[in-house]
Design an enzyme around this catalytic site. Structure first.
Site, mmCIF file in Angstrom:
data_model
loop_
_atom_site.group_PDB
_atom_site.id
_atom_site.type_symbol
_atom_site.label_atom_id
_atom_site.label_comp_id
_atom_site.label_asym_id
_atom_site.label_seq_id
_atom_site.Cartn_x
_atom_site.Cartn_y
_atom_site.Cartn_z
ATOM 1 N N ASP A 103 -2.168 11.092 -1.814
ATOM 2 C CA ASP A 103 -2.423 10.047 -2.816
ATOM 3 C C ASP A 103 -2.677 10.639 -4.191
ATOM 4 O O ASP A 103 -2.514 9.963 -5.208
ATOM 5 C CB ASP A 103 -3.593 9.165 -2.386
ATOM 6 C CG ASP A 103 -3.129 8.208 -1.315
ATOM 7 O OD1 ASP A 103 -2.951 8.641 -0.161
ATOM 8 O OD2 ASP A 103 -2.884 7.028 -1.644
ATOM 9 N N ARG A 132 0.850 -1.191 0.000
ATOM 10 C CA ARG A 132 0.000 0.000 0.000
ATOM 11 C C ARG A 132 0.887 1.244 0.000
ATOM 12 O O ARG A 132 2.108 1.129 0.072
ATOM 13 C CB ARG A 132 -0.949 -0.022 1.204
ATOM 14 C CG ARG A 132 -0.195 -0.348 2.506
ATOM 15 C CD ARG A 132 -0.752 0.285 3.714
ATOM 16 N NE ARG A 132 -0.652 1.715 3.676
ATOM 17 C CZ ARG A 132 0.471 2.407 3.888
ATOM 18 N NH1 ARG A 132 1.625 1.808 4.139
ATOM 19 N NH2 ARG A 132 0.471 3.717 3.847
ATOM 20 N N GLY A 133 0.221 2.403 0.004
ATOM 21 C CA GLY A 133 0.968 3.657 -0.059
ATOM 22 C C GLY A 133 1.086 4.057 -1.529
ATOM 23 O O GLY A 133 1.416 3.214 -2.376
ATOM 24 N N ALA A 134 0.792 5.320 -1.821
ATOM 25 C CA ALA A 134 0.665 5.741 -3.218
ATOM 26 C C ALA A 134 1.878 5.392 -4.093
ATOM 27 O O ALA A 134 1.733 4.700 -5.109
ATOM 28 C CB ALA A 134 0.338 7.232 -3.263
ATOM 29 N N GLN A 150 -3.023 2.288 9.890
ATOM 30 C CA GLN A 150 -1.687 2.399 9.284
ATOM 31 C C GLN A 150 -0.724 3.147 10.204
ATOM 32 O O GLN A 150 0.475 2.883 10.200
ATOM 33 C CB GLN A 150 -1.763 3.130 7.935
ATOM 34 C CG GLN A 150 -2.361 2.317 6.805
ATOM 35 C CD GLN A 150 -3.856 2.515 6.677
ATOM 36 O OE1 GLN A 150 -4.526 2.844 7.650
ATOM 37 N NE2 GLN A 150 -4.403 2.290 5.499
ATOM 38 N N ARG A 157 -6.649 0.041 -7.478
ATOM 39 C CA ARG A 157 -7.109 1.048 -6.494
ATOM 40 C C ARG A 157 -7.222 2.380 -7.250
ATOM 41 O O ARG A 157 -6.303 2.739 -7.979
ATOM 42 C CB ARG A 157 -6.144 1.163 -5.304
ATOM 43 C CG ARG A 157 -6.135 -0.084 -4.414
ATOM 44 C CD ARG A 157 -5.396 0.155 -3.115
ATOM 45 N NE ARG A 157 -6.186 0.921 -2.164
ATOM 46 C CZ ARG A 157 -5.685 1.447 -1.046
ATOM 47 N NH1 ARG A 157 -4.412 1.294 -0.749
ATOM 48 N NH2 ARG A 157 -6.468 2.111 -0.220
ATOM 49 N N ASN A 188 -5.782 12.283 0.660
ATOM 50 C CA ASN A 188 -4.904 11.446 1.480
ATOM 51 C C ASN A 188 -5.819 10.610 2.363
ATOM 52 O O ASN A 188 -7.051 10.744 2.332
ATOM 53 C CB ASN A 188 -3.933 12.309 2.302
ATOM 54 C CG ASN A 188 -2.815 11.482 2.922
ATOM 55 O OD1 ASN A 188 -2.178 10.676 2.242
ATOM 56 N ND2 ASN A 188 -2.576 11.639 4.215
ATOM 57 N N LYS A 189 -5.225 9.772 3.164
ATOM 58 C CA LYS A 189 -5.988 8.860 4.017
ATOM 59 C C LYS A 189 -7.103 9.575 4.768
ATOM 60 O O LYS A 189 -6.902 10.680 5.272
ATOM 61 C CB LYS A 189 -5.004 8.184 4.986
ATOM 62 C CG LYS A 189 -5.566 7.206 5.957
ATOM 63 C CD LYS A 189 -6.397 6.116 5.333
ATOM 64 C CE LYS A 189 -5.727 5.357 4.220
ATOM 65 N NZ LYS A 189 -6.669 4.526 3.420
HETATM 66 O O1 MRU Z 1 -4.885 3.100 1.914
HETATM 67 P P1 MRU Z 1 -3.401 3.371 1.987
HETATM 68 O O2 MRU Z 1 -2.776 2.828 3.211
HETATM 69 O O3 MRU Z 1 -2.694 2.953 0.714
HETATM 70 O O4 MRU Z 1 -3.316 4.938 2.062
HETATM 71 C C1 MRU Z 1 -2.044 5.528 2.061
HETATM 72 C C2 MRU Z 1 -2.061 6.932 2.388
HETATM 73 O O5 MRU Z 1 -3.074 7.584 2.449
HETATM 74 C C3 MRU Z 1 -0.735 7.584 2.544
HETATM 75 O O6 MRU Z 1 -0.813 8.634 3.443
HETATM 76 C C4 MRU Z 1 -0.355 8.059 1.156
HETATM 77 O O7 MRU Z 1 -0.147 7.011 0.275
HETATM 78 C C5 MRU Z 1 0.651 9.058 1.058
HETATM 79 S S1 MRU Z 1 2.219 8.703 1.738
HETATM 80 C C6 MRU Z 1 3.034 7.770 0.613
#
Ligand code: MRU
Length: 341
Positions: A231, A49-51, A190, A88, A241-242
């Protein structure tokens, strides 16, 4: 394919391995990604995970696929790429990485080597982008400051040191005495599971809080800055973002605390004019009604109750003090700046 190792993704002995982030911090288990369809499942389940990292992981899954199956034709490769691209929807890095891979494939006249070389470039570039963002972001942090972060923008979310968390780790490595407040980040934790795991590895002093405690800490003057990842950053500077990031931004604004988002150019989407055009992934109800641990699934809410579970929210540009990019810190107005390449 060249071998590489990053915090959450590795290619070694002909195998693409993913550190299963759903099992962290209890268990460090690496799973082998068998093919692009398998990578789609892995991405959807947030095992990776993570963008930036989902972009790199998708690129590597395609590169492995063509390495292991040299007789594949272009239609077969494109079909897998299309599936990966939509695994995603919110983080633009995923679509951007797949599009870049396919453009290179086409340019190389559908030679598989075009895919393999581009996957490597995407990986290596992300490592460098993280380093550059960390250097710029760390300049914003002074000795003795406490910084709040939300979700996980570390090595588990990128191929390198991270975005927002990369900045904080780098500031710590520079010898600044910083303290990180970590939002647990409901519903999938997370912050509570992953950011804490990374901060412990780097021995960065930190305190874990529930998401609803941040405002109270801000009111007490305990938080000097906020740094989060992104993201997708729209052309006007709004960013997704999250889920929960927007509340943090509103609280920071109310308490006049500088609020920064840290992201590479691969997260900027100039084709998206503003935050309302960013697609927000909706996820299942179990994530809201309960929690998964290694041993069990605990459900605490009545089965009949409805849930709402957007995985991301959008923070308007007017709440952002600065966008920390690989090229430097951009202050308002953002106005479609896409630095770097
Ligand atoms: O659903 P996730 O865990 O993939 O969400 C990730 C985030 O929202 C992070 O904050 C985001 O990718 C930016 S940091 C690399």
């Amino acid at each position: 394919m060249k071998e590489f190792t990053s915090t959450g993704l590795t290619y070694s002995n002909g195998k693409l391995l993913v550190l299963d982030q759903q099992q962290l911090p209890w268990c460090e288990e690496w799973i082998e990604c068998l093919d692009p369809s398998h990578m789609c499942e892995i991405i959807l389940q947030l095992k990776v995970r993570g963008a930036p990292l989902i972009g790199v992981a998708a690129a590597m899954a395609l590169a492995c696929y063509v390495t292991n199956n040299p007789t594949l034709d272009a239609d077969q490769v494109l079909a897998q790429a299309t599936k990966l691209r939509s695994a995603r929807p919110t983080a633009v890095n995923l679509a951007a990485a797949v599009d870049r891979m396919m453009a290179a494939y086409q340019q190389s006249n559908f030679d598989h080597q075009g895919i393999i070389d581009t996957a490597w470039q995407i990986y290596q570039e992300d490592v460098e982008l993280c380093q550059q963002m960390a250097a710029h972001g760390a300049e914003l942090i002074s000795d003795g400051e406490s910084v709040l972060t939300h979700c996980n923008g570390g090595g588990l979310a990128t191929a390198g040191i991270g975005t927002a968390l990369g900045v904080l780790i780098y500031a710590h490595q520079q010898g600044k005495k910083i303290h990180v407040y970590v939002d647990e980040t409901r519903p999938l934790l997370q912050g509570g599971r992953l950011t804490t795991w990374e901060l412990n590895r780097y021995q960065v002093p930190h305190t874990l809080i529930c998401d609803n405690m941040a405002a109270s800490l801000m009111a007490q003057g305990k938080i000097h800055k906020v740094m989060v990842g992104a993201d997708r950053i729209a052309a006007n500077g709004d960013f997704a973002n999250k889920i929960g990031t927007y509340s943090v931004a509103v609280n920071a604004d109310y308490h006049q605390i500088p609020f920064y988002t840290v992201a590479p150019y691969t997260t900027v989407d100039l084709d998206c004019p503003g935050g309302s055009q960013i697609p927000v992934e909706q996820r299942g109800s179990f994530e809201v009604k309960g929690v998964k641990t290694l041993e069990s699934n605990i459900c605490w809410a009545p089965k009949e109750s409805a849930t709402y579970n957007p995985a991301f929210d959008v923070t308007p540009a007017k709440l952002v003090t600065g966008w920390v990019l690989e090229s430097g810190v951009c202050t308002p107005p953002f106005l479609g700046r896409k630095e770097g390449r």
